[in-house]
Design an enzyme around this catalytic site. Structure first.
Site, PDB file in Angstrom:
ATOM      1  N   ASP A   1       0.877  -1.159   0.000  1.00  0.00           N
ATOM      2  CA  ASP A   1       0.000   0.000   0.000  1.00  0.00           C
ATOM      3  C   ASP A   1       0.921   1.218   0.000  1.00  0.00           C
ATOM      4  O   ASP A   1       2.089   1.112   0.394  1.00  0.00           O
ATOM      5  CB  ASP A   1      -0.888  -0.022   1.248  1.00  0.00           C
ATOM      6  CG  ASP A   1      -1.681   1.248   1.419  1.00  0.00           C
ATOM      7  OD1 ASP A   1      -2.410   1.630   0.484  1.00  0.00           O
ATOM      8  OD2 ASP A   1      -1.566   1.881   2.492  1.00  0.00           O
ATOM      9  N   MET A   2       0.424   2.379  -0.401  1.00  0.00           N
ATOM     10  CA  MET A   2       1.289   3.558  -0.452  1.00  0.00           C
ATOM     11  C   MET A   2       1.067   4.488   0.737  1.00  0.00           C
ATOM     12  O   MET A   2       1.966   4.707   1.538  1.00  0.00           O
ATOM     13  CB  MET A   2       1.062   4.317  -1.768  1.00  0.00           C
ATOM     14  CG  MET A   2       2.030   5.481  -1.954  1.00  0.00           C
ATOM     15  SD  MET A   2       1.777   6.383  -3.499  1.00  0.00           S
ATOM     16  CE  MET A   2       0.283   7.307  -3.116  1.00  0.00           C
ATOM     17  N   ASP A   3      -0.124   5.047   0.860  1.00  0.00           N
ATOM     18  CA  ASP A   3      -0.393   6.063   1.876  1.00  0.00           C
ATOM     19  C   ASP A   3      -0.420   5.448   3.272  1.00  0.00           C
ATOM     20  O   ASP A   3      -1.230   4.569   3.557  1.00  0.00           O
ATOM     21  CB  ASP A   3      -1.729   6.751   1.591  1.00  0.00           C
ATOM     22  CG  ASP A   3      -1.704   7.513   0.270  1.00  0.00           C
ATOM     23  OD1 ASP A   3      -0.839   8.378   0.130  1.00  0.00           O
ATOM     24  OD2 ASP A   3      -2.536   7.211  -0.599  1.00  0.00           O
TER      25      ASP A   3
ATOM     26  N   ASP B   1      -1.689  -0.721   6.009  1.00  0.00           N
ATOM     27  CA  ASP B   1      -1.891  -0.033   7.278  1.00  0.00           C
ATOM     28  C   ASP B   1      -3.360   0.255   7.552  1.00  0.00           C
ATOM     29  O   ASP B   1      -3.683   0.887   8.558  1.00  0.00           O
ATOM     30  CB  ASP B   1      -1.126   1.292   7.302  1.00  0.00           C
ATOM     31  CG  ASP B   1      -1.776   2.346   6.420  1.00  0.00           C
ATOM     32  OD1 ASP B   1      -1.894   3.503   6.863  1.00  0.00           O
ATOM     33  OD2 ASP B   1      -2.178   2.019   5.292  1.00  0.00           O
TER      34      ASP B   1
END
Length: 188
Positions: free
Chosen positions: A11-13, A167
């Site tokens: 995931d990025m954010d 997250d």
């Protein structure tokens, strides 16, 4: 530790990049322009969702008559302006650097592709990933498995041989629905 996996998906954010505070700041700014109240709990509960989905919820909470796609576009423009000045990678980037060239890797994000590509390029991280799958690449978003399944497909790896780093609750659900192992980075 990740030797048994054929592909790694991030995931990025909030996982690779410390963008969450800036996303919230952008929502506050944009909603304030429209005279709307920012509901942080609603935004946090929807982490991992595309911006238009979060916008729809915020519009609903505020009983406003706005287009969620336009509101999300406004917020994304604010985020892009803010993030390119201040975004920093999170410690998990070391896992990316360690496994680069040893396993195919992808980013599966609820952000739009223009923002994701700009942020990863700005920080010199784009080169590490075989694929970036963003909200505008799939019809069904997290918690549906589509984002991560498309990551696996683009890496050429069976979903059952992938591990996802996430997250957000929606992302954890999406990874499990895809038949992938998942690491909740909040517990690291």
């Amino acid at each position: 530790m990740y030797e048994r996996y054929a592909g790694l998906i991030f995931d990025m954010d909030g996982t690779l990049l410390d963008t969450e505070p800036t996303h919230r700041k952008a929502w506050r700014e944009v909603l304030g322009r429209h005279g709307l109240r920012f509901d942080e709990q609603a935004v946090v509960a929807l982490n991992g969702s595309p911006g238009w989905h979060i916008a729809r919820k915020l519009i609903e909470i505020n009983h406003a008559d706005l287009d969620p796609y336009s509101l999300a576009d406004e917020k994304n423009a604010a985020v892009r302006r803010m993030l390119l000045d201040c975004v920093e990678p999170l410690p998990l980037v070391e896992v990316v650097r360690t496994w680069y060239g040893r396993r195919p890797m992808a980013v599966g994000t609820g952000s739009g592709s223009a923002l994701a590509e700009a942020l990863l390029a700005h920080l010199g991280l784009r080169r590490y990933f075989d694929a970036v799958v963003a909200a505008d690449h799939v019809q069904h978003h997290k918690p549906a498995p589509d984002t991560f399944l498309l990551c696996a497909e683009r890496m050429g790896v069976s979903p059952t041989r992938c591990v996802v780093f996430e997250d957000a609750d929606f992302g954890l659900q999406a990874a499990r629905a895809a038949g992938m192992d998942v690491v909740d980075v909040r517990l690291l």
